[in-house]
Design a protein around this motif. Structure first.
Motif, mmCIF file in Angstrom:
data_model
loop_
_atom_site.group_PDB
_atom_site.id
_atom_site.type_symbol
_atom_site.label_atom_id
_atom_site.label_comp_id
_atom_site.label_asym_id
_atom_site.label_seq_id
_atom_site.Cartn_x
_atom_site.Cartn_y
_atom_site.Cartn_z
ATOM 1 N N GLU A 113 0.840 -1.202 0.000
ATOM 2 C CA GLU A 113 0.000 0.000 0.000
ATOM 3 C C GLU A 113 0.872 1.249 0.000
ATOM 4 O O GLU A 113 0.645 2.197 -0.757
ATOM 5 N N SER A 114 1.882 1.245 0.866
ATOM 6 C CA SER A 114 2.805 2.372 0.931
ATOM 7 C C SER A 114 3.525 2.559 -0.398
ATOM 8 O O SER A 114 3.680 3.687 -0.892
ATOM 9 N N GLY A 115 3.949 1.462 -1.011
ATOM 10 C CA GLY A 115 4.642 1.541 -2.293
ATOM 11 C C GLY A 115 3.769 2.078 -3.413
ATOM 12 O O GLY A 115 4.222 2.869 -4.252
ATOM 13 N N PHE A 116 2.499 1.681 -3.429
ATOM 14 C CA PHE A 116 1.602 2.176 -4.478
ATOM 15 C C PHE A 116 1.224 3.637 -4.255
ATOM 16 O O PHE A 116 0.980 4.366 -5.219
ATOM 17 N N PHE A 117 1.180 4.088 -2.997
ATOM 18 C CA PHE A 117 1.012 5.525 -2.746
ATOM 19 C C PHE A 117 2.176 6.301 -3.355
ATOM 20 O O PHE A 117 1.989 7.369 -3.950
ATOM 21 N N LEU A 118 3.392 5.760 -3.201
ATOM 22 C CA LEU A 118 4.560 6.414 -3.786
ATOM 23 C C LEU A 118 4.478 6.399 -5.309
ATOM 24 O O LEU A 118 4.767 7.417 -5.965
ATOM 25 N N ALA A 119 4.076 5.282 -5.890
ATOM 26 C CA ALA A 119 3.959 5.193 -7.350
ATOM 27 C C ALA A 119 2.939 6.203 -7.873
ATOM 28 O O ALA A 119 3.163 6.846 -8.914
ATOM 29 N N MET A 120 1.836 6.362 -7.168
ATOM 30 C CA MET A 120 0.813 7.318 -7.604
ATOM 31 C C MET A 120 1.293 8.754 -7.428
ATOM 32 O O MET A 120 0.930 9.636 -8.218
ATOM 33 N N ALA A 121 2.112 9.002 -6.402
ATOM 34 C CA ALA A 121 2.683 10.338 -6.234
ATOM 35 C C ALA A 121 3.650 10.655 -7.375
ATOM 36 O O ALA A 121 3.680 11.780 -7.888
ATOM 37 N N ILE A 137 7.294 8.692 -20.513
ATOM 38 C CA ILE A 137 8.009 8.330 -19.280
ATOM 39 C C ILE A 137 7.351 7.126 -18.616
ATOM 40 O O ILE A 137 8.012 6.144 -18.278
ATOM 41 N N LEU A 138 6.031 7.197 -18.432
ATOM 42 C CA LEU A 138 5.306 6.112 -17.753
ATOM 43 C C LEU A 138 4.607 5.238 -18.794
ATOM 44 O O LEU A 138 3.391 5.310 -18.989
ATOM 45 N N THR A 139 5.393 4.431 -19.470
ATOM 46 C CA THR A 139 4.832 3.475 -20.426
ATOM 47 C C THR A 139 4.231 2.294 -19.660
ATOM 48 O O THR A 139 4.481 2.114 -18.460
ATOM 49 N N HIS A 140 3.445 1.483 -20.350
ATOM 50 C CA HIS A 140 2.837 0.315 -19.698
ATOM 51 C C HIS A 140 3.901 -0.653 -19.164
ATOM 52 O O HIS A 140 3.713 -1.282 -18.125
ATOM 53 N N GLY A 141 5.010 -0.762 -19.903
ATOM 54 C CA GLY A 141 6.086 -1.633 -19.445
ATOM 55 C C GLY A 141 6.694 -1.153 -18.138
ATOM 56 O O GLY A 141 6.948 -1.947 -17.220
ATOM 57 N N ARG A 142 6.929 0.150 -18.023
ATOM 58 C CA ARG A 142 7.497 0.701 -16.795
ATOM 59 C C ARG A 142 6.502 0.628 -15.646
ATOM 60 O O ARG A 142 6.885 0.403 -14.493
ATOM 61 N N ILE A 143 5.233 0.819 -15.944
ATOM 62 C CA ILE A 143 4.203 0.705 -14.904
ATOM 63 C C ILE A 143 4.179 -0.718 -14.349
ATOM 64 O O ILE A 143 4.107 -0.927 -13.130
ATOM 65 N N ALA A 144 4.254 -1.713 -15.254
ATOM 66 C CA ALA A 144 4.270 -3.111 -14.821
ATOM 67 C C ALA A 144 5.497 -3.401 -13.962
ATOM 68 O O ALA A 144 5.409 -4.108 -12.948
ATOM 69 N N LYS A 145 6.649 -2.864 -14.346
ATOM 70 C CA LYS A 145 7.871 -3.081 -13.572
ATOM 71 C C LYS A 145 7.780 -2.424 -12.199
ATOM 72 O O LYS A 145 8.229 -3.005 -11.188
ATOM 73 N N MET A 146 7.203 -1.221 -12.134
ATOM 74 C CA MET A 146 7.043 -0.544 -10.845
ATOM 75 C C MET A 146 6.111 -1.340 -9.935
ATOM 76 O O MET A 146 6.383 -1.523 -8.739
ATOM 77 N N ALA A 148 5.474 -4.592 -10.099
ATOM 78 C CA ALA A 148 6.139 -5.838 -9.706
ATOM 79 C C ALA A 148 7.180 -5.584 -8.626
ATOM 80 O O ALA A 148 7.331 -6.384 -7.690
ATOM 81 N N LEU A 149 7.895 -4.465 -8.720
ATOM 82 C CA LEU A 149 8.910 -4.127 -7.719
ATOM 83 C C LEU A 149 8.273 -3.892 -6.356
ATOM 84 O O LEU A 149 8.799 -4.346 -5.327
ATOM 85 N N VAL A 150 7.141 -3.208 -6.326
ATOM 86 C CA VAL A 150 6.435 -2.962 -5.067
ATOM 87 C C VAL A 150 5.980 -4.277 -4.434
ATOM 88 O O VAL A 150 6.134 -4.489 -3.224
ATOM 89 N N VAL A 151 5.437 -5.169 -5.270
ATOM 90 C CA VAL A 151 4.967 -6.465 -4.755
ATOM 91 C C VAL A 151 6.127 -7.307 -4.245
ATOM 92 O O VAL A 151 6.075 -7.876 -3.152
ATOM 93 N N LEU A 152 7.199 -7.382 -5.036
ATOM 94 C CA LEU A 152 8.365 -8.187 -4.633
ATOM 95 C C LEU A 152 8.997 -7.648 -3.354
ATOM 96 O O LEU A 152 9.452 -8.420 -2.498
ATOM 97 N N ARG A 153 9.030 -6.333 -3.205
ATOM 98 C CA ARG A 153 9.585 -5.741 -1.988
ATOM 99 C C ARG A 153 8.784 -6.144 -0.768
ATOM 100 O O ARG A 153 9.337 -6.541 0.262
ATOM 101 N N GLY A 154 7.460 -6.065 -0.871
ATOM 102 C CA GLY A 154 6.612 -6.440 0.255
ATOM 103 C C GLY A 154 6.758 -7.897 0.634
ATOM 104 O O GLY A 154 6.831 -8.243 1.822
ATOM 105 N N VAL A 155 6.814 -8.761 -0.378
ATOM 106 C CA VAL A 155 6.943 -10.199 -0.109
ATOM 107 C C VAL A 155 8.318 -10.519 0.466
ATOM 108 O O VAL A 155 8.447 -11.263 1.447
ATOM 109 N N ALA A 156 9.374 -9.950 -0.143
ATOM 110 C CA ALA A 156 10.743 -10.291 0.262
ATOM 111 C C ALA A 156 11.041 -9.859 1.691
ATOM 112 O O ALA A 156 11.651 -10.608 2.464
ATOM 113 N N PHE A 157 10.616 -8.661 2.077
ATOM 114 C CA PHE A 157 10.953 -8.148 3.398
ATOM 115 C C PHE A 157 10.122 -8.770 4.513
ATOM 116 O O PHE A 157 10.574 -8.825 5.664
#
Length: 314
Positions: A113-121, A137-146, A148-157
């Motif tokens: 949730e915190s990560g997606f707030f940052l992405a939306m900001a 700047i914000l292509t669909h590919g970059r949005i998908a990577k952002m 995925a990074l937020v999800v992986l961070r939450g799971v990994a930590f």
């Protein structure tokens, strides 16, 4: 420790206490909690359905909003139904594995949730400060990577949390002084010294929260500076209204989360019922408010919802 001795220290179930001192009010407290949950589910499902059905809404802002809606649905559903069973049916027992699973979902999806707030900001910053380059700047590919990074961070930590708790022996009371399986509430029941385990959890939460909070604040400072430079007063007021509502939701999320964090670390004199009620707020209020602030107040989504209602009524 032998396997036989080890098994007697591993509980089959825990018991959730609820809100200490307010047990007689559990039935009444469940009513607003249930109402917020229903609004959260209906609102977030509506956002997902509208964005999925309308291709014109497949833009960065709405894609990030869908990610936030999924996070809100998982976060609220992992806590509210079980909490209402406790409040209304007196169902205090929760299986050990179910408790660990709930704890993982709560902490990992709170980080998401915190990560997606940052992405939306970041999206809001690019849309206002770099409007001509927003699509490049914000292509669909970059949005998908952002995402995925937020999800992986939450799971990994937060994946180590249930693993660490599964290794601990529990031979004290198995009553969790909380409405859900919160990490710090469960780790207090362990028989051994858990200083390092607590420190890991608090460090991870503080690093993620402080980094996200700093970059969100920095983004909105740049956004506000750009807004005040807009030539049109009407455009400035509109942008301020949008940013203001977004900031209010973010402040509610971070203020309640910070209060809970500081209470675990320093606030031993804070009344347990105050701590637990506020700990519930940062899980309940954002999923309840996000569809209202990001959905109903967004013109495109509001128009599509109203047009769908008119078609169904005609």
């Amino acid at each position: 420790m032998t396997a036989g001795n080890r098994s007697q220290f591993s509980p089959d179930t825990f018991q959730l206490m609820g809100i200490p001192g307010l047990e007689r009010l559990h039935v009444w407290i469940g009513i607003p909690f249930c109402s917020m949950y229903v609004v959260a589910v209906v609102g977030n499902v509506t956002i997902l359905a509208v964005v999925r059905a309308e291709r014109s809404l497949h833009e960065p802002m709405f894609l990030f909003l869908c990610m936030l809606s999924v996070t809100d649905l998982v976060l609220s559903t992992s806590t509210l139904p079980r909490m209402l069973c406790l409040f209304w049916l007196g169902a205090r027992d929760i299986a050990f594995d179910a408790c660990l699973a709930q704890m993982f979902f709560i902490h990992s999806f709170t980080a998401m949730e915190s990560g997606f707030f940052l992405a939306m900001a970041i999206d809001c910053y690019v849309a206002i400060c770099e409007p001509l380059r927003h699509a490049t700047i914000l292509t669909h590919g970059r949005i998908a990577k952002m995402g995925a990074l937020v999800v992986l961070r939450g799971v990994a930590f937060f994946c180590p949390h249930p693993i660490l708790l599964r290794q601990l022996p529990y031979c004290r009371t198995r009553v969790i002084a909380h409405t859900y399986c919160e990490f710090m509430a469960v780790v207090k029941l362990a028989f051994v010294d858990t200083g390092a385990t607590k420190q890991y959890s608090l460090s991870v939460a503080s690093v993620i929260g402080s980094c996200d909070g700093f970059f969100i604040a920095f983004s909105y400072v740049l956004i506000l500076r750009a807004v005040f430079r807009l030539p049109s007063r009407e455009a400035s007021l509109k942008a301020l209204g949008t940013c203001g509502s977004h900031v209010c939701v973010i402040l509610v999320f971070y203020s309640t989360a910070v209060f809970t964090f500081l209470t675990h670390r320093f606030g031993h004199s804070v009344a347990p019922q105050v701590h637990i009620v506020i700990a519930n707020m940062y899980l309940l209020i954002p999923p309840f408010l996000n569809p209202i602030v990001y959905g109903i107040r967004t013109k495109k989504i509001r128009e599509h919802v109203l047009s769908s209602l008119k078609i169904n009524c005609s």
